[in-house]
Write an enzyme that holds these catalytic residues in place. Structure first.
Site, PDB file in Angstrom:
ATOM      1  N   ASN A 125       0.825  -1.222   0.000  1.00 21.62           N
ATOM      2  CA  ASN A 125       0.000   0.000   0.000  1.00 21.62           C
ATOM      3  C   ASN A 125       0.849   1.258   0.000  1.00 21.62           C
ATOM      4  O   ASN A 125       1.930   1.289   0.586  1.00 21.62           O
ATOM      5  CB  ASN A 125      -0.923   0.041   1.214  1.00 21.62           C
ATOM      6  CG  ASN A 125      -2.074  -0.934   1.074  1.00 21.62           C
ATOM      7  OD1 ASN A 125      -2.130  -1.691   0.097  1.00 21.62           O
ATOM      8  ND2 ASN A 125      -2.959  -0.950   2.040  1.00 21.62           N
ATOM      9  N   ILE A 126       0.295   2.299  -0.593  1.00 24.44           N
ATOM     10  CA  ILE A 126       1.071   3.541  -0.732  1.00 24.44           C
ATOM     11  C   ILE A 126       1.553   4.065   0.614  1.00 24.44           C
ATOM     12  O   ILE A 126       2.655   4.597   0.735  1.00 24.44           O
ATOM     13  CB  ILE A 126       0.247   4.608  -1.513  1.00 24.44           C
ATOM     14  CG1 ILE A 126       1.144   5.739  -1.965  1.00 24.44           C
ATOM     15  CG2 ILE A 126      -0.924   5.113  -0.700  1.00 24.44           C
ATOM     16  CD1 ILE A 126       0.549   6.560  -3.102  1.00 24.44           C
ATOM     17  N   LYS A 127       0.753   3.867   1.651  1.00 21.58           N
ATOM     18  CA  LYS A 127       1.154   4.440   2.951  1.00 21.58           C
ATOM     19  C   LYS A 127       2.410   3.788   3.527  1.00 21.58           C
ATOM     20  O   LYS A 127       3.125   4.395   4.304  1.00 21.58           O
ATOM     21  CB  LYS A 127       0.005   4.421   3.948  1.00 21.58           C
ATOM     22  CG  LYS A 127      -0.408   3.054   4.424  1.00 21.58           C
ATOM     23  CD  LYS A 127      -1.452   3.192   5.523  1.00 21.58           C
ATOM     24  CE  LYS A 127      -1.717   1.863   6.180  1.00 21.58           C
ATOM     25  NZ  LYS A 127      -2.930   1.220   5.761  1.00 21.58           N
ATOM     26  N   GLY A 128       2.682   2.547   3.148  1.00 25.19           N
ATOM     27  CA  GLY A 128       3.959   1.938   3.478  1.00 25.19           C
ATOM     28  C   GLY A 128       4.145   1.526   4.922  1.00 25.19           C
ATOM     29  O   GLY A 128       3.188   1.234   5.631  1.00 25.19           O
ATOM     30  N   PHE A 129       5.406   1.576   5.365  1.00 22.21           N
ATOM     31  CA  PHE A 129       5.761   1.002   6.676  1.00 22.21           C
ATOM     32  C   PHE A 129       7.090   1.592   7.127  1.00 22.21           C
ATOM     33  O   PHE A 129       7.988   1.812   6.304  1.00 22.21           O
ATOM     34  CB  PHE A 129       5.888  -0.530   6.516  1.00 22.21           C
ATOM     35  CG  PHE A 129       6.246  -1.269   7.764  1.00 22.21           C
ATOM     36  CD1 PHE A 129       5.324  -1.393   8.799  1.00 22.21           C
ATOM     37  CD2 PHE A 129       7.505  -1.844   7.916  1.00 22.21           C
ATOM     38  CE1 PHE A 129       5.649  -2.086   9.956  1.00 22.21           C
ATOM     39  CE2 PHE A 129       7.834  -2.547   9.059  1.00 22.21           C
ATOM     40  CZ  PHE A 129       6.898  -2.669  10.079  1.00 22.21           C
TER      41      PHE A 129
END
Ligand code: B12
Length: 259
Positions: A125-129
């Site tokens: 997902n674009i929001k990432g980690f």
């Protein structure tokens, strides 16, 4: 050169370790004695129960603290080191554009009955980690996230439809070795459905995988806890756009035209 070392708790080299486990019996003095006996059998001597908590009616959770005499030799430890450079999204995009001249296609999901999507979403997902954007952020990556409980035939079909360069599978549940069985089933299905030189790169990830098991599981790479999207993107670029990499050869525009 490192020499053998011991664990320590209070003073360097004292051999102290802490262990937690659950026994299928209600909490009692006998249960605590059983916990000590187990620890002794495992080589902890002396062993001290530092925490015991009854869980439900028939189980007790223990934390035991004690001394072991074993040594570990770091020079004989085998691990999978990162053997590719870490790239920024900009560098990864540039390498894909230069080498493939099309977007690199990634299909991902959780297979079997596993519904733990947080890990694969952290990567895709674009929001990432951990402060890094996920693969959807990369302009030159096309990401198809199939979500939870994807069957192996569904995964193979999607990979074919999308002409996937890489398939990313997450497995979090490890009960009865489900993660290993599902991964082997998945890799066997891809081997059956694709000629060897056309098979997408197979990547599996989850917190309880052993990174050294890639060959045994029939996948190209195993990622474990703490993986960041940047590491995965860099690995994809390394394997799919580096001319010397065997999986690259048949994915270049020239090879694709010829096939
Ligand atoms: C959140 C959670 C849930 C949520 C999941 C929500 C969702 N949409 O994901 C819900 C409530 C639905 C759930 C359900 C269940 N859960 Co649960 N759950 C958890 C929990 C608390 C956190 C997992 C998590 O999100 N971690 C955070 C992510 C970011 O970490 P990660 O998955 O490790 O991912 C990282 C890496 O591993 C790696 N990675 C992961 N996948 C991939 C894939 C690729 C390709 C790559 C490159 C990297 C990669 O990158 C990620 C980022 O670094 C864990 C316990 C824990 N603290 O870990 C239990 C846990 C995983 N669950 C567990 C269990 C038992 C269940 C249930 C069976 C409970 C039940 N009896 O119903 C069900 C099963 C449902 C199912 N069908 O799968 C057990 C599993 C035990 C085992 N040995 O298998 C755990 C360990 C809890 C426990 N101690 O008992 N769960």
């Amino acid at each position: 050169m490192s020499s053998p070392i011991r664990p320590y708790g209070d003073t360097t080299g004292d051999g102290m370790v802490q262990l937690s486990f659950t026994l299928p019996m209600p909490h009692s003095k006998v249960a605590e004695g059983a916990a000590v006996q187990l620890a002794n059998t495992m080589g902890m001597d002396p062993a001290l129960v530092v925490h015991a908590k009854q869980m439900g009616e028939e189980y007790t959770f223990f934390v035991v603290y004690g001394r072991v005499n074993h040594l570990v030799d770091p020079s004989t430890v085998q691990v999978v080191e990162r053997d590719y450079p870490l790239l920024s999204p900009k560098e990864a995009n540039a390498a894909i554009k230069r080498s493939l001249r099309r977007r690199l296609v990634v299909v991902g999901g959780c297979i079997g009955t596993d519904a733990h999507t947080v890990g694969i979403d952290a990567i895709l997902n674009i929001k990432g980690f951990a402060g890094e954007k996920g693969l959807e952020y990369y302009r030159e990556l096309k990401v198809v996230n199939l979500g939870a409980q994807v069957s192996v035939p569904q995964l193979v079909e999607s990979a074919r439809e999308e002409r996937a360069d890489a398939v990313l599978v997450s497995q979090v549940v490890t009960q009865r070795d489900a993660h290993l069985l599902n991964t082997r089933e998945m890799s066997a299905a891809f081997r059956e459905s694709y000629p060897p030189d056309r098979r997408p790169l197979l990547i599996v990830g989850g917190p309880r995988f052993d990174e050294t098991m890639a060959a045994d599981l029939g996948v190209d790479r195993v990622f474990t806890r703490g993986t960041t999207p940047g590491e995965v993107a860099s690995y994809l670029v390394h394997r799919l756009t580096t001319p010397s990499s065997p999986t690259t050869q048949d994915r270049t525009p020239q090879a694709q035209k010829a096939s």
